[in-house]
Design an enzyme around this catalytic site. Structure first.
Site, PDB file in Angstrom:
ATOM      1  N   GLU A  56      30.152  16.184  41.669  1.00 46.94           N
ATOM      2  CA  GLU A  56      30.774  14.260  41.019  1.00 46.94           C
ATOM      3  C   GLU A  56      30.115  13.471  42.762  1.00 46.94           C
ATOM      4  OE1 GLU A  56      34.760  13.882  41.607  1.00 46.94           O
ATOM      5  OE2 GLU A  56      34.048  11.370  41.790  1.00 46.94           O
ATOM      6  N   ASN A  84      36.263  10.293  39.011  1.00 41.06           N
ATOM      7  CA  ASN A  84      36.519   8.963  40.041  1.00 41.06           C
ATOM      8  C   ASN A  84      35.346   8.331  39.741  1.00 41.06           C
ATOM      9  OD1 ASN A  84      38.730  10.216  39.908  1.00 41.06           O
ATOM     10  ND2 ASN A  84      39.290  10.403  42.098  1.00 41.06           N
ATOM     11  N   ASN A 130      36.557   8.852  32.533  1.00 42.44           N
ATOM     12  CA  ASN A 130      37.204  10.252  33.359  1.00 42.44           C
ATOM     13  C   ASN A 130      39.041  10.323  33.948  1.00 42.44           C
ATOM     14  OD1 ASN A 130      37.309  12.530  35.652  1.00 42.44           O
ATOM     15  ND2 ASN A 130      37.729  11.265  36.695  1.00 42.44           N
ATOM     16  N   GLU A 131      39.794  10.824  33.553  1.00 42.19           N
ATOM     17  CA  GLU A 131      41.027  10.345  33.977  1.00 42.19           C
ATOM     18  C   GLU A 131      41.525   8.795  33.513  1.00 42.19           C
ATOM     19  OE1 GLU A 131      41.477  12.884  37.561  1.00 42.19           O
ATOM     20  OE2 GLU A 131      41.297  14.109  37.329  1.00 42.19           O
ATOM     21  N   TYR A 138      45.044  21.020  39.223  1.00 41.26           N
ATOM     22  CA  TYR A 138      44.294  21.518  40.693  1.00 41.26           C
ATOM     23  C   TYR A 138      46.804  22.707  41.183  1.00 41.26           C
ATOM     24  CZ  TYR A 138      40.036  18.669  40.537  1.00 41.26           C
ATOM     25  OH  TYR A 138      39.148  18.329  40.180  1.00 41.26           O
ATOM     26  N   GLU A 192      38.102  19.680  35.081  1.00 43.76           N
ATOM     27  CA  GLU A 192      38.297  20.136  36.236  1.00 43.76           C
ATOM     28  C   GLU A 192      39.845  20.935  36.182  1.00 43.76           C
ATOM     29  OE1 GLU A 192      38.661  16.348  38.175  1.00 43.76           O
ATOM     30  OE2 GLU A 192      37.033  15.055  37.071  1.00 43.76           O
ATOM     31  N   GLN A 241      35.065  21.679  42.467  1.00 37.07           N
ATOM     32  CA  GLN A 241      33.067  21.543  41.874  1.00 37.07           C
ATOM     33  C   GLN A 241      32.462  22.400  41.801  1.00 37.07           C
ATOM     34  OE1 GLN A 241      32.267  17.756  42.728  1.00 37.07           O
ATOM     35  NE2 GLN A 241      34.164  16.665  42.478  1.00 37.07           N
TER      36      GLN A 241
HETATM   37  O1  AHR Z   1      37.296  16.505  41.657  1.00 33.32           O
HETATM   38  C1  AHR Z   1      38.010  15.547  42.050  1.00 33.32           C
HETATM   39  C2  AHR Z   1      38.488  14.702  41.795  1.00 33.32           C
HETATM   40  O2  AHR Z   1      39.721  15.162  40.783  1.00 33.32           O
HETATM   41  C3  AHR Z   1      38.049  13.406  41.037  1.00 33.32           C
HETATM   42  O3  AHR Z   1      36.884  12.754  41.035  1.00 33.32           O
HETATM   43  C4  AHR Z   1      39.116  13.228  39.792  1.00 33.32           C
HETATM   44  O4  AHR Z   1      38.396  12.890  38.429  1.00 33.32           O
HETATM   45  C5  AHR Z   1      39.564  13.852  40.077  1.00 33.32           C
HETATM   46  O5  AHR Z   1      41.289  13.320  39.857  1.00 33.32           O
END
Ligand code: AHR
Length: 503
Positions: free
Chosen positions: A26, A71, A171-172, A243, A291, A352
């Site tokens: 990103e 994001n 995205n999201e 995450y 992700e 990432q």
């Molecule tokens: O990977 C970091 C961020 O985590 C990304 O930009 C977003 O899609 C997610 O919230």
């Protein structure tokens, strides 16, 4: 303690899509600038891309890289990143409160992917923009020539189309933090119409619609049902993100979280089935888990920049989690979960790849080095291709707060029928006891061990660094043999292992 595993070549979960081992870059922090791109670095190639980083990415054999966000994409003008570099605008990046120089864009990233032996997975902006910009971007990237946008690409030095097949529709979009956040109905309609337009250009594209940002979102799993109700016939994948953190510093519960990941996948798989039935469809939509990673070590130090107290810096260190040995176990468990669910999860992206919550770190004008989590990702990516085996695993369990009863031994197996290799990936979640494990391989006939890598460490919190890059790494197991169709090995307390067999 003892555990038992039975493997048989006829008991297969699924053929694994190699894109299960994808990653993500990103425009965020130092992922691009001083990550992959650093003109003037001693290893920089003629495009200003760091060769030392390219070499590490090649070592990982990354099949796809999602780009440019995240994001970031939800307020990104893709046109800013093409054309003469000196004419590209500096923009304020609202997602990460930084400045974006646009010195890297589609052309530079595509060239980098070619150098790193990987493919692009592109995202269109459905936050601040919409259908029209998405179709122009697609025409620019993929049309051979003879139209306004494809001719601009040619004028910008790229005669051949980039021919990108895999596209994310935003995205999201369920997240209130997202620029242009939408309700499920608003997003579902927009994604449907955008997908329809993109398919009108090329029916063979693979399109990914946004699912939930995580399983704690108040809109989950209704979001998936509503969005798929709008888009089921136009899309191929629904995207999920997750995450992991150990803020509580509680290893047994931290290492049980992969069971929550499993439940998340199973629930969304159920929603897919529900909408498929509702639509009387024969088409199968799969999951793109685009992700995933451990992300918490850097949260405190990032606050100043993200709250805007540092102005609008260019490529500051952000999300630079330094991973420890405990995270090796977590990443091994996550990858095992994806292998076990490879019948429905076809794509997954470690978020990432460089500097930003990443297995690869760089020092500006200095070396690139491997974080602890580099290794479980490496082994899964290199050897986790083929048929995911439907193993029978018998293991003692413990009771966790986050996921109830959890097996101490987490085990997966992959059979590559072309090379005749079988690879097992194992994690022992036990804090203090080795677990003697016997793997019954009689269904495979004869087998010999050709590689065995073990990761264990006296300190769960041990890390690597630029100065000490090999503090946490694999060591070779030497005493593992197959006898009488059985492979016996001891899994040390808190350990990750990769065992390869030649049939
Ligand atoms: O990977 C970091 C961020 O985590 C990304 O930009 C977003 O899609 C997610 O919230």
């Amino acid at each position: 303690m003892k555990a038992g595993v039975t493997a048989h070549p006829r008991y297969v979960i699924s053929d694994i899509d190699p894109r299960l081992y994808g990653s993500f870059i990103e425009h965020l922090g130092r992922a691009v600038y001083t990550g992959i791109y650093e003109p003037g670095h001693p290893t920089a190639d003629t495009n200003g891309m760091r060769q030392d980083v390219i070499d590490l990415v090649k070592e990982l054999n990354v099949p796809i890289v999602r780009y440019p966000g995240g994001n970031f994409v939800s307020a990104y003008n893709w046109e800013d990143g093409v054309g003469p570099k000196q004419e590209r605008p500096v923009r304020l990046d609202l997602a990460w409160h930084t400045s974006e120089s646009n010195q890297v864009g589609l052309h530079e990233f595509a060239d980098w992917c070619a150098s790193a032996n990987t493919e692009m997975m592109l995202a269109v902006n459905l936050g601040s923009r919409g259908l029209d910009e998405a179709r122009n971007f697609l025409e620019y990237a993929n049309h051979p020539g003879g139209s306004e946008w494809s001719d601009k690409r040619i004028a910008n030095g790229r005669a051949e189309p980039f021919d990108v097949k895999l596209w994310c529709l935003g995205n999201e979009m369920d997240g209130p933090w997202q620029i242009g956040h939408k309700t499920a109905d608003e997003y579902g309609r927009l994604a449907h119409e955008t997908a329809k337009a993109m398919r009108a250009f090329d029916t063979s594209l693979e399109l990914v619609v946004c699912g939930s940002s995580n399983a704690k979102m108040p809109t989950y799993p209704e979001w998936e049902a509503t969005v798929l109700d709008h888009t089921y016939n136009e899309v191929d994948y629904i995207s999920l993100h997750m995450y992991f953190d150990n803020h509580a510093n509680d290893a047994p519960n931290y290492l049980a979280m992969s069971e929550k990941l499993d439940a998340y996948i199973v629930s969304v798989s159920g929603v897919i089935d529900y909408i498929k039935a509702k639509k009387r469809s024969t088409k199968q939509v799969y999951i793109s888990f685009d992700e995933w990673n451990v992300w918490y070590h850097s949260k405190e130090q990032d606050k100043k920049i993200l709250e805007g107290n540092d102005g609008w810096p260019f490529a500051p260190p952000l999300l630079e989690d330094i991973y420890n040995f405990e995270d090796v176990l977590q990443v091994g468990l996550i990858l095992n979960t994806f292998i076990r669910r490879s019948n429905i999860v076809k794509i997954a992206c470690l978020a990432q790849l460089v500097n930003v919550i990443a297995p690869i770190m760089t020092v500006p004008n200095g070396p690139a080095w491997r974080q602890t989590i580099f290794y479980p990702y490496l082994y899964a990516s290199i050897y986790g291709r083929g048929n995911a085996l439907d193993l029978k695993v018998e293991s003692p369990t413990y009771t966790s707060d986050v996921a109830g009863d959890v097996a101490y031994v987490d085990f997966t197996g992959v059979h590559d029928t072309e090379t005749g290799h079988v690879t097992f990936f194992a994690v022992n979640r036990h804090a203090s006891e080795a677990i003697d494990t016997v793997i019954d391989l009689t269904g495979f006939g004869s087998a010999t061990v050709i590689d065995h890598q073990i990761m264990t460490h006296a300190d769960l919190k041990a890390v690597n660094s630029a100065e000490n890059p090999a503090n946490v790494g694999p060591s070779k197991g030497t005493d593992t043999v197959v006898a009488g169709g059985k492979l016996s090995l001891s899994l040390p307390a808190y350990s990750y292992q990769m065992i390869r067999l030649k049939l």
